[in-house]
Each structure stands twice: as structure tokens, then as C-alpha cells.
Design a protein around this motif. Structure first.
Motif, PDB file in Angstrom:
ATOM      1  N   LYS A  50      23.865  15.753   3.379  1.00  0.00           N
ATOM      2  CA  LYS A  50      22.585  16.455   3.471  1.00  0.00           C
ATOM      3  C   LYS A  50      21.635  16.034   2.348  1.00  0.00           C
ATOM      4  O   LYS A  50      22.041  15.965   1.188  1.00  0.00           O
ATOM      5  CB  LYS A  50      22.813  17.970   3.336  1.00  0.00           C
ATOM      6  N   ASP A  76      21.744  13.143   8.553  1.00  0.00           N
ATOM      7  CA  ASP A  76      22.945  13.801   8.030  1.00  0.00           C
ATOM      8  C   ASP A  76      24.250  13.140   8.484  1.00  0.00           C
ATOM      9  O   ASP A  76      25.127  13.814   9.041  1.00  0.00           O
ATOM     10  CB  ASP A  76      22.973  15.275   8.483  1.00  0.00           C
ATOM     11  N   LYS A 128      14.114  15.851   6.176  1.00  0.00           N
ATOM     12  CA  LYS A 128      15.503  15.495   6.448  1.00  0.00           C
ATOM     13  C   LYS A 128      15.910  14.222   5.708  1.00  0.00           C
ATOM     14  O   LYS A 128      15.166  13.234   5.721  1.00  0.00           O
ATOM     15  CB  LYS A 128      15.674  15.235   7.955  1.00  0.00           C
ATOM     16  N   ASP A 150      16.905  20.538   3.240  1.00  0.00           N
ATOM     17  CA  ASP A 150      15.835  20.288   4.213  1.00  0.00           C
ATOM     18  C   ASP A 150      14.601  21.181   4.001  1.00  0.00           C
ATOM     19  O   ASP A 150      14.174  21.875   4.926  1.00  0.00           O
ATOM     20  CB  ASP A 150      16.357  20.527   5.642  1.00  0.00           C
TER      21      ASP A 150
END
Lengths: 174, 174
Positions: free
Chosen positions: B167, B162, A167, A162
Motif C-alpha cells: 500500500k 497494491d 493510490k 490512499d
């Protein structure tokens, strides 16, 4: 023939790791971990879809229709395979691929190392090999989506989680 | 000609939103927000790189070499543009593209709506249009990397942050 040297030594650099199309890029292995095993990487080796399926089976991935796997490989920007050589026989022991717009972005998918060869540093060399290839093509944004158990593995390779709050997101039907 | 209807009404559905190649897909607009404006989407409209640069300028993005932008567009799986029509003149007011392996995964990049048309629901329709097109091609994994200020926008569209701890990661040189 390019040797991927010094990647397993703590003080070594990977300056002489080069992605050399159409060649077998032999990996210099630590004999304490690998014995007499000979391994090479290739970006253009013919992939037998059944052999790839077997490799994915070995790490417990869900099976996917081979028709779609073939299509995905054809439309990947980069396909890297790792091969163990014993006499005249070669066995695929690693795999990874990337999609890309050939200019700015690449996304790495389906990174797999056969369990027999895990925890020996081979995945790390495979990833460095991919990054080196993508960077040599002037692709600056190398991305991936990491399962929780491999986040630290990718972090050690220089991947950042991130960055600046960016994201990763996935779309699912309502 | 396909109308993207009812997308701006709270009770409407988007069942008749269809990505129709080589066609102009006209957007049904709320006259209270858009007046007499006429807007269409297209997946195959010729993109003038200078016009695209102007659009990206309008939202403050850093300029990129046009040579690389052209290459990226050529190697994107899906390029969607949104056009405002006034008489015989058309102006590009929105843009988005996706890379893909044509089988499993797509990643959406460079989503932009001209500031004059922001906060009117047009970005939402553009994204639904893209998702619909990708889904109609049987691509199940639609991903993107969202800047912090647009995470909620994508969340409202059904994108998940997520999922199962997966991720998004970016590689940068050491």
C-alpha cells in the motif's frame, strides 16, 4: 549529544528528538525492555555492506547485489542506521533510507530492525527520527510503500492510506 | 535521431522507442490527430521554470515556490520534457520527472500534458519513454502515486495497484 527521550513513555512527547548530523544520537531506553543495552542512531555512520546484508538476512529479505546496494546508498537522500554498543564493539541493529528530490517529496525504503530488537518500540523511534529529519529539511510529502503486515505500524505513526484516493502503483513488464 | 514510431497505431510495437540522451527524440504523430504538429521528447532540454509553471497552471495545479521547483529538478534522477516545434519556436507541452536511488527504485512525479494535447495518446508515449529509460538503467521497481482519475490510465500502461497488498502511504503531521 542529543538524547531521544521519553519516546517509550505513554505520556511523553518527542519534542527533544532532533536529527543531529555527524553525531551519535543516543536513544533513551526503557531498562525493563532493554537492560543495559546502549543504542544510538546516526545519519552519517559508515555502513559495512556485509553487515547490512547480514541485518537484512536476519529478517528474511532476498539478497541483492552489493554493487547495486552500494549505489542505492550513495544516491539515497537520507540513510539512518541504528547501533547497539557493547564496550568498544558496535553492531548495526536497524536501518532505513529515503530517496528524495530534496524539495517536495521523500520516499522511505528498506526499513529493518533486527528481530532481537523488534516489538520494543525501536522501529517507531527510528521512523520518527527519519520523519523529523525530513521535515526539518522542509520536505512536506513523506511517502512509503508498506507491506500488508506493517500497514498498521505505519498508520499508528501517522501515515495515511490512499489519502483522497491517491493510490500507490508499481510498474511491471508486460 | 530516434523516432518513436508506431506508438499510435493499434498494431504497432514500441520496439524502436529508445531514450537517447542529449538528443531530441521525435515523436511520430498521427496526422489525423496532430496535423502538421512536430513534437519531440528530451531528457536534457533546458527547462525554463516560468514555462514549466505556465504548463502546470494550464492543468490547474497549485503554484509552488520556483526556488523549490529548481531544487527538485536538480535532484531528480530523470526529467523528461515534451516540446512542440513551430518554425524556430518551441513550446513545452509535457513534463514528467522521477526520483531514484539509481539502483533499485524510481518514483515518478509531476506528470503533465498540456490540455491542448490531452486525450491524443501523448501522455501514454511520455510514460513509455520514461519507463523505457528507467528500465534501460536497470531500475526494476518503477512506482508512482496516482490520483483517482488517472489510476486507469496508469493501469493500461501496466502499472499495478497494491501488488501483493503493498500500500502507498503518506505521512502528515498529527
Amino acid at each position: 549529544m542529543v538524547w531521544l527521550q521519553k519516546l517509550f513513555t505513554k505520556t511523553g512527547s518527542d519534542d527533544n528528538l532532533e536529527a543531529n548530523n555527524y553525531e551519535r544520537d543516543w536513544v533513551s531506553l526503557d531498562p525493563e525492555k532493554f537492560g543495559n543495552t546502549k543504542i544510538y542512531f546516526s545519519t552519517h555512520e559508515q555502513i559495512d555492506l556485509y553487515e547490512l546484508e547480514e541485518l537484512c538476512d536476519s529478517v528474511g529479505w532476498a539478497r541483492r547485489p552489493l554493487r547495486k546496494v552500494r549505489k542505492a546508498l550513495e544516491h539515497s537522500y537520507l540513510v539512518v542506521s541504528a547501533w547497539e554498543v557493547k564496550g568498544t564493539k558496535k553492531t548495526m541493529i536497524g536501518f532505513a533510507r529515503a530517496t528524495s528530490d530534496h524539495a517536495f517529496n521523500a520516499t522511505i525504503w528498506d526499513v529493518v530492525i533486527h528481530p532481537r530488537f523488534q516489538n520494543k518500540g525501536l522501529g517507531k523511534v527510528l521512523m520518527k527520527y527519519m520523519i523529523r529529519k525530513l521535515r526539518s529539511d522542509d520536505i512536506s510529502n513523506v511517502t512509503l510503500f508498506a507491506d500488508p503486515q506493517v500497514v498498521d505500524f505505519y498508520r499508528r505513526l501517522g501515515f495515511i492510506l490512499d489519502p483522497e484516493g491517491i493510490k500507490g502503483m508499481f510498474w511491471y513488464p508486460d
